[in-house]
Design a protein around this motif. Sequence first.
Motif, PDB file in Angstrom:
ATOM      1  N   GLU A  15       2.747  -4.673  -7.347  1.00 19.09           N
ATOM      2  CA  GLU A  15       3.145  -4.728  -5.948  1.00 19.09           C
ATOM      3  C   GLU A  15       3.686  -3.369  -5.535  1.00 19.09           C
ATOM      4  O   GLU A  15       4.741  -2.943  -6.007  1.00 19.09           O
ATOM      5  N   THR A  16       2.944  -2.675  -4.697  1.00 22.48           N
ATOM      6  CA  THR A  16       3.416  -1.414  -4.144  1.00 22.48           C
ATOM      7  C   THR A  16       4.176  -1.729  -2.874  1.00 22.48           C
ATOM      8  O   THR A  16       3.607  -2.223  -1.913  1.00 22.48           O
ATOM      9  N   ASN A  17       5.460  -1.476  -2.874  1.00 15.98           N
ATOM     10  CA  ASN A  17       6.304  -1.916  -1.765  1.00 15.98           C
ATOM     11  C   ASN A  17       7.043  -0.769  -1.095  1.00 15.98           C
ATOM     12  O   ASN A  17       8.261  -0.630  -1.230  1.00 15.98           O
ATOM     13  N   PRO A  18       6.332   0.102  -0.378  1.00 18.37           N
ATOM     14  CA  PRO A  18       7.028   1.146   0.370  1.00 18.37           C
ATOM     15  C   PRO A  18       7.846   0.534   1.495  1.00 18.37           C
ATOM     16  O   PRO A  18       7.509  -0.533   2.020  1.00 18.37           O
ATOM     17  N   ASP A  19       8.936   1.175   1.836  1.00 19.20           N
ATOM     18  CA  ASP A  19       9.808   0.690   2.895  1.00 19.20           C
ATOM     19  C   ASP A  19       9.245   1.169   4.233  1.00 19.20           C
ATOM     20  O   ASP A  19       9.509   2.291   4.665  1.00 19.20           O
ATOM     21  N   PHE A  30     -10.465   8.130 -11.085  1.00 15.42           N
ATOM     22  CA  PHE A  30     -10.284   8.460 -12.499  1.00 15.42           C
ATOM     23  C   PHE A  30      -9.845   9.910 -12.675  1.00 15.42           C
ATOM     24  O   PHE A  30      -8.888  10.212 -13.398  1.00 15.42           O
ATOM     25  N   VAL A  31     -10.522  10.816 -11.996  1.00 19.79           N
ATOM     26  CA  VAL A  31     -10.244  12.246 -12.158  1.00 19.79           C
ATOM     27  C   VAL A  31      -8.870  12.621 -11.609  1.00 19.79           C
ATOM     28  O   VAL A  31      -8.173  13.462 -12.182  1.00 19.79           O
ATOM     29  N   THR A  32      -8.446  11.997 -10.525  1.00 20.06           N
ATOM     30  CA  THR A  32      -7.160  12.355  -9.927  1.00 20.06           C
ATOM     31  C   THR A  32      -5.995  11.586 -10.515  1.00 20.06           C
ATOM     32  O   THR A  32      -4.837  11.854 -10.180  1.00 20.06           O
ATOM     33  N   GLY A  33      -6.278  10.638 -11.397  1.00 19.54           N
ATOM     34  CA  GLY A  33      -5.218   9.786 -11.914  1.00 19.54           C
ATOM     35  C   GLY A  33      -4.745  10.133 -13.297  1.00 19.54           C
ATOM     36  O   GLY A  33      -4.797  11.282 -13.736  1.00 19.54           O
ATOM     37  N   THR A  34      -4.308   9.128 -14.013  1.00 18.02           N
ATOM     38  CA  THR A  34      -3.704   9.327 -15.323  1.00 18.02           C
ATOM     39  C   THR A  34      -4.699   9.854 -16.343  1.00 18.02           C
ATOM     40  O   THR A  34      -4.302  10.399 -17.364  1.00 18.02           O
ATOM     41  N   ALA A  35      -5.986   9.690 -16.079  1.00 22.73           N
ATOM     42  CA  ALA A  35      -6.993  10.132 -17.038  1.00 22.73           C
ATOM     43  C   ALA A  35      -7.251  11.634 -16.968  1.00 22.73           C
ATOM     44  O   ALA A  35      -7.948  12.181 -17.811  1.00 22.73           O
ATOM     45  N   TYR A  40      -4.744   3.048  -5.250  1.00 19.97           N
ATOM     46  CA  TYR A  40      -4.574   4.059  -6.294  1.00 19.97           C
ATOM     47  C   TYR A  40      -3.716   3.499  -7.433  1.00 19.97           C
ATOM     48  O   TYR A  40      -4.048   3.644  -8.606  1.00 19.97           O
ATOM     49  N   ASP A  41      -2.612   2.863  -7.083  1.00 19.63           N
ATOM     50  CA  ASP A  41      -1.710   2.284  -8.077  1.00 19.63           C
ATOM     51  C   ASP A  41      -2.420   1.214  -8.912  1.00 19.63           C
ATOM     52  O   ASP A  41      -2.310   1.180 -10.136  1.00 19.63           O
ATOM     53  N   LEU A  42      -3.137   0.320  -8.227  1.00 16.86           N
ATOM     54  CA  LEU A  42      -3.819  -0.763  -8.924  1.00 16.86           C
ATOM     55  C   LEU A  42      -4.877  -0.231  -9.888  1.00 16.86           C
ATOM     56  O   LEU A  42      -5.006  -0.714 -11.014  1.00 16.86           O
ATOM     57  N   PHE A  43      -5.630   0.768  -9.447  1.00 19.46           N
ATOM     58  CA  PHE A  43      -6.662   1.342 -10.307  1.00 19.46           C
ATOM     59  C   PHE A  43      -6.045   1.885 -11.591  1.00 19.46           C
ATOM     60  O   PHE A  43      -6.543   1.625 -12.692  1.00 19.46           O
ATOM     61  N   GLN A  44      -4.977   2.644 -11.450  1.00 19.57           N
ATOM     62  CA  GLN A  44      -4.340   3.235 -12.629  1.00 19.57           C
ATOM     63  C   GLN A  44      -3.745   2.158 -13.524  1.00 19.57           C
ATOM     64  O   GLN A  44      -3.743   2.284 -14.763  1.00 19.57           O
ATOM     65  N   ARG A  50       1.987   8.536  -9.819  1.00 15.31           N
ATOM     66  CA  ARG A  50       2.056   9.688  -8.936  1.00 15.31           C
ATOM     67  C   ARG A  50       0.666  10.182  -8.553  1.00 15.31           C
ATOM     68  O   ARG A  50      -0.224  10.283  -9.388  1.00 15.31           O
ATOM     69  N   ASP A  51       0.511  10.480  -7.270  1.00 17.54           N
ATOM     70  CA  ASP A  51      -0.756  10.998  -6.760  1.00 17.54           C
ATOM     71  C   ASP A  51      -0.671  12.517  -6.655  1.00 17.54           C
ATOM     72  O   ASP A  51      -0.788  13.102  -5.584  1.00 17.54           O
ATOM     73  N   ASP A  52      -0.494  13.174  -7.795  1.00 16.30           N
ATOM     74  CA  ASP A  52      -0.300  14.625  -7.795  1.00 16.30           C
ATOM     75  C   ASP A  52      -1.531  15.400  -7.337  1.00 16.30           C
ATOM     76  O   ASP A  52      -1.417  16.520  -6.848  1.00 16.30           O
ATOM     77  N   GLN A  53      -2.710  14.824  -7.510  1.00 13.62           N
ATOM     78  CA  GLN A  53      -3.939  15.532  -7.168  1.00 13.62           C
ATOM     79  C   GLN A  53      -4.421  15.237  -5.745  1.00 13.62           C
ATOM     80  O   GLN A  53      -5.481  15.707  -5.347  1.00 13.62           O
TER      81      GLN A  53
END
Length: 224
Positions: free
Chosen positions: A98-102, A167-172, A83-87, A39-42
Amino acid sequence: MLNIGQPETDGDSMSTAPDTPASIPEHLLETITDGMDFRDDQGWIPWAWGVLARAGDVPAQIDEDDPDYPRSLMTLAALGRLYDLFQQVLSGLSADLETNPDLVGEVRPAITTIELACYSEAEGVCDTAWPETGSGLLREAIRTRTEQISARLVELLGTARLFTSLFVTGTATAAMDDDTDVPADTHSPAEDAFDRYLPSVVNDDLTEDKQRTYAWLSGDLDLT
C-alpha cells in the motif's frame, strides 16, 4: 519464457505529442515519492508521465489551479504505486503493498476532501470498508487509478518495453553493467530510452521472480 527477440512496436502512436516537454515540479514529486517504499532514483515516474503526456492522456505541465488537477495527482500517485508494486513483486513478494502518500489537505499540492470526493464519484470509486473514511477513499482511488495506468502503459508501450523500463530503473539496476548509462533525474526522455536494454532484460537471466513479475505486469497473474 520472456523471450521476445525484438522490441514491441505495436503501441499507440505518439502523434498527439505536446510541443512543451513534459515535466513534474520537484515539490510534487517529493510529495508522491514520500509514500513509496522503493526509491525512484532513476526518474521512472517523470519518464512514464512523459509517455502519457505525449499520448495526450495527461498535461505536459501540471497546473495546480487546473480543475482537473485532482486527476493529475491521482495519476502521479498511481505511477508511484505501480513502481513500488513492480519492485515488490520482483523481490519475490506478493503485490499487496500500500503506497499511501499524504495527498489530502487544505494547501497545494494536496487536494481537499471535497476534491477527492468529487473525483471518486466521477470515477465510480468508493471505500469498501464501513464506515467510509477519507483515507480509505484515497487508498481505493489510488488503487483504481493504478490499474488504469498500468493497462494504459502496456497499451502504449507493450509489456516488454514497460517491464524493461521498470527493471532498469529499479532495484535490478545494480545487477547490470556499470556503463549502462541509465537516464537519471530527467524529465520526459524518449519512449525508446530503455529499448537498448530490452533484449538482455527480457531474454537473459530468466529467474523465477523475473518471469513471475512479467506475468503479473501483463495481467496474466494475480498476486493480490
